[in-house]
Motif scaffolding. Structure first.
Motif, PDB file in Angstrom:
ATOM      1  N   SER A  14       0.838  -1.211   0.000  1.00 25.84           N
ATOM      2  CA  SER A  14       0.000   0.000   0.000  1.00 25.84           C
ATOM      3  C   SER A  14       0.868   1.255   0.000  1.00 25.84           C
ATOM      4  O   SER A  14       0.577   2.236  -0.694  1.00 25.84           O
ATOM      5  CB  SER A  14      -0.954   0.006   1.201  1.00 25.84           C
ATOM      6  N   HIS A  15       1.946   1.209   0.763  1.00 22.20           N
ATOM      7  CA  HIS A  15       2.873   2.338   0.857  1.00 22.20           C
ATOM      8  C   HIS A  15       3.513   2.618  -0.507  1.00 22.20           C
ATOM      9  O   HIS A  15       3.568   3.766  -0.968  1.00 22.20           O
ATOM     10  CB  HIS A  15       3.937   1.975   1.900  1.00 22.20           C
ATOM     11  N   PHE A  16       3.977   1.554  -1.166  1.00 17.94           N
ATOM     12  CA  PHE A  16       4.635   1.741  -2.460  1.00 17.94           C
ATOM     13  C   PHE A  16       3.630   2.050  -3.563  1.00 17.94           C
ATOM     14  O   PHE A  16       3.970   2.723  -4.544  1.00 17.94           O
ATOM     15  CB  PHE A  16       5.506   0.538  -2.826  1.00 17.94           C
ATOM     16  N   ALA A  17       2.390   1.598  -3.422  1.00 19.43           N
ATOM     17  CA  ALA A  17       1.354   1.981  -4.383  1.00 19.43           C
ATOM     18  C   ALA A  17       1.107   3.488  -4.305  1.00 19.43           C
ATOM     19  O   ALA A  17       0.951   4.159  -5.333  1.00 19.43           O
ATOM     20  CB  ALA A  17       0.072   1.209  -4.104  1.00 19.43           C
ATOM     21  N   ALA A  18       1.090   4.025  -3.088  1.00 19.39           N
ATOM     22  CA  ALA A  18       0.930   5.476  -2.922  1.00 19.39           C
ATOM     23  C   ALA A  18       2.098   6.230  -3.562  1.00 19.39           C
ATOM     24  O   ALA A  18       1.909   7.274  -4.199  1.00 19.39           O
ATOM     25  CB  ALA A  18       0.814   5.821  -1.437  1.00 19.39           C
ATOM     26  N   LEU A  19       3.314   5.684  -3.411  1.00 20.09           N
ATOM     27  CA  LEU A  19       4.480   6.304  -4.038  1.00 20.09           C
ATOM     28  C   LEU A  19       4.386   6.250  -5.563  1.00 20.09           C
ATOM     29  O   LEU A  19       4.667   7.232  -6.252  1.00 20.09           O
ATOM     30  CB  LEU A  19       5.763   5.587  -3.596  1.00 20.09           C
ATOM     31  N   ALA A  20       4.002   5.080  -6.079  1.00 23.93           N
ATOM     32  CA  ALA A  20       3.947   4.891  -7.529  1.00 23.93           C
ATOM     33  C   ALA A  20       2.893   5.781  -8.180  1.00 23.93           C
ATOM     34  O   ALA A  20       3.033   6.165  -9.350  1.00 23.93           O
ATOM     35  CB  ALA A  20       3.666   3.426  -7.846  1.00 23.93           C
ATOM     36  N   LEU A 189       7.842  -7.716  -5.469  1.00 30.68           N
ATOM     37  CA  LEU A 189       9.014  -7.620  -6.339  1.00 30.68           C
ATOM     38  C   LEU A 189       9.566  -9.002  -6.702  1.00 30.68           C
ATOM     39  O   LEU A 189       9.838  -9.288  -7.876  1.00 30.68           O
ATOM     40  CB  LEU A 189      10.098  -6.790  -5.649  1.00 30.68           C
ATOM     41  N   PHE A 190       9.711  -9.865  -5.702  1.00 26.28           N
ATOM     42  CA  PHE A 190      10.285 -11.194  -5.948  1.00 26.28           C
ATOM     43  C   PHE A 190       9.354 -12.099  -6.747  1.00 26.28           C
ATOM     44  O   PHE A 190       9.810 -12.993  -7.456  1.00 26.28           O
ATOM     45  CB  PHE A 190      10.645 -11.878  -4.626  1.00 26.28           C
ATOM     46  N   ASN A 191       8.054 -11.863  -6.639  1.00 29.43           N
ATOM     47  CA  ASN A 191       7.098 -12.713  -7.346  1.00 29.43           C
ATOM     48  C   ASN A 191       6.681 -12.178  -8.714  1.00 29.43           C
ATOM     49  O   ASN A 191       6.366 -12.954  -9.620  1.00 29.43           O
ATOM     50  CB  ASN A 191       5.842 -12.919  -6.485  1.00 29.43           C
ATOM     51  N   GLU A 192       6.685 -10.851  -8.866  1.00 26.68           N
ATOM     52  CA  GLU A 192       6.176 -10.254 -10.102  1.00 26.68           C
ATOM     53  C   GLU A 192       7.256  -9.579 -10.956  1.00 26.68           C
ATOM     54  O   GLU A 192       7.019  -9.302 -12.141  1.00 26.68           O
ATOM     55  CB  GLU A 192       5.076  -9.232  -9.767  1.00 26.68           C
ATOM     56  N   GLY A 193       8.418  -9.274 -10.363  1.00 28.80           N
ATOM     57  CA  GLY A 193       9.514  -8.701 -11.145  1.00 28.80           C
ATOM     58  C   GLY A 193       9.135  -7.440 -11.883  1.00 28.80           C
ATOM     59  O   GLY A 193       8.624  -6.482 -11.296  1.00 28.80           O
ATOM     60  N   LYS A 194       9.345  -7.418 -13.191  1.00 30.50           N
ATOM     61  CA  LYS A 194       9.142  -6.198 -13.990  1.00 30.50           C
ATOM     62  C   LYS A 194       7.669  -5.780 -14.073  1.00 30.50           C
ATOM     63  O   LYS A 194       7.369  -4.665 -14.495  1.00 30.50           O
ATOM     64  CB  LYS A 194       9.707  -6.393 -15.398  1.00 30.50           C
ATOM     65  N   TYR A 195       6.769  -6.673 -13.675  1.00 34.23           N
ATOM     66  CA  TYR A 195       5.346  -6.327 -13.706  1.00 34.23           C
ATOM     67  C   TYR A 195       4.886  -5.643 -12.409  1.00 34.23           C
ATOM     68  O   TYR A 195       3.737  -5.208 -12.309  1.00 34.23           O
ATOM     69  CB  TYR A 195       4.505  -7.584 -13.947  1.00 34.23           C
ATOM     70  N   LEU A 197       5.641  -2.768 -10.938  1.00 33.94           N
ATOM     71  CA  LEU A 197       5.290  -1.348 -10.984  1.00 33.94           C
ATOM     72  C   LEU A 197       3.910  -1.140 -11.602  1.00 33.94           C
ATOM     73  O   LEU A 197       3.120  -0.325 -11.105  1.00 33.94           O
ATOM     74  CB  LEU A 197       6.352  -0.558 -11.752  1.00 33.94           C
ATOM     75  N   ASP A 198       3.608  -1.859 -12.669  1.00 32.92           N
ATOM     76  CA  ASP A 198       2.274  -1.753 -13.268  1.00 32.92           C
ATOM     77  C   ASP A 198       1.198  -2.143 -12.261  1.00 32.92           C
ATOM     78  O   ASP A 198       0.133  -1.511 -12.196  1.00 32.92           O
ATOM     79  CB  ASP A 198       2.166  -2.664 -14.501  1.00 32.92           C
ATOM     80  N   TYR A 199       1.472  -3.174 -11.481  1.00 37.52           N
ATOM     81  CA  TYR A 199       0.540  -3.618 -10.435  1.00 37.52           C
ATOM     82  C   TYR A 199       0.307  -2.487  -9.430  1.00 37.52           C
ATOM     83  O   TYR A 199      -0.837  -2.162  -9.092  1.00 37.52           O
ATOM     84  CB  TYR A 199       1.118  -4.845  -9.738  1.00 37.52           C
ATOM     85  N   LEU A 200       1.383  -1.866  -8.972  1.00 41.51           N
ATOM     86  CA  LEU A 200       1.276  -0.807  -7.964  1.00 41.51           C
ATOM     87  C   LEU A 200       0.474   0.389  -8.472  1.00 41.51           C
ATOM     88  O   LEU A 200      -0.296   0.995  -7.737  1.00 41.51           O
ATOM     89  CB  LEU A 200       2.680  -0.342  -7.546  1.00 41.51           C
TER      90      LEU A 200
END
Length: 208
Positions: A14-20, A189-195, A197-200
């Protein structure tokens, strides 16, 4: 509009989604330290389910100590313990080995102040996510801020009160314990990798 957040230890999704999703990021550094918050703790998905990782901090006789003055307790080898826990949790995840060398310096450098460690983490994890992170910091504390000026996400620092619900994604041990929501951004990050940021960027956020 500015987004106001606390710098925390391997922040929650949630914290990183707010940042993104933020236009301008301001980190709160003028607050009083509160125990049992994400300022010095994070949650990961271990083989046994949810696991707390906690950084030991020096306790002061003062009743109100500024977060920026909080020092890490050097008598515990918490870095080695935390990295071993991350390995046990995520060694078999799709992207652990891809990001391992980027994250290793966090567990090797000895910081005196908690805030310095948390900012190092924010910068390294943002690079792993390929997310640009420009920010400023507060110079004084305001209990309430103008809602027309700030999106105030500081309450996310108290993980127990954060009721954010996000889309599920594949986790290492979800066949044992099911999907666990809103863990450390490392889980994503470990499960989704390059995807990741799009998720966030597409998760719905609620200001507490």
């Amino acid at each position: 509009m500015d987004t106001l957040l606390h710098p925390t230890y391997f922040p929650s999704i949630s914290h990183f989604a707010a940042l993104a999703q933020a236009e301008i990021v301001v980190f709160e550094v003028a607050d009083n330290f509160q125990k049992q918050t994400n300022r010095n703790r994070t949650y990961i998905y271990s083989p046994n389910g949810i696991q707390l990782l906690n950084i030991p901090v020096k306790h002061s006789k003062e009743s109100h100590q500024k977060t920026k003055d909080i020092q890490i307790e050097p008598d515990f080898d918490w870095q080695k313990q935390h990295f071993k826990s991350l390995e046990a949790a995520y060694r078999s995840s799709p992207f652990f080995e891809f990001f391992e060398d980027d994250l290793r310096p966090i567990f090797e450098k000895k910081h005196t102040f908690l805030l310095d460690l948390n900012f190092q983490i924010l910068e390294i994890v943002s690079k792993c996510l390929r997310m640009k992170l420009d920010y400023s910091t507060t110079t004084e504390y305001f209990h309430e801020v103008d809602p027309n000026e700030f999106k105030d996400f500081r309450a996310l620092v108290n993980g127990k009160k954060d009721s954010s619900l996000f889309e599920s994604y594949t986790q290492v041990f979800d066949d044992k314990h099911g999907f666990i929501n809103n863990l450390s951004v490392l889980d994503l990050l470990f499960n989704e990798g390059k995807y990741a940021l799009d998720y966030l960027k597409k998760q719905e956020l609620i200001i507490l």
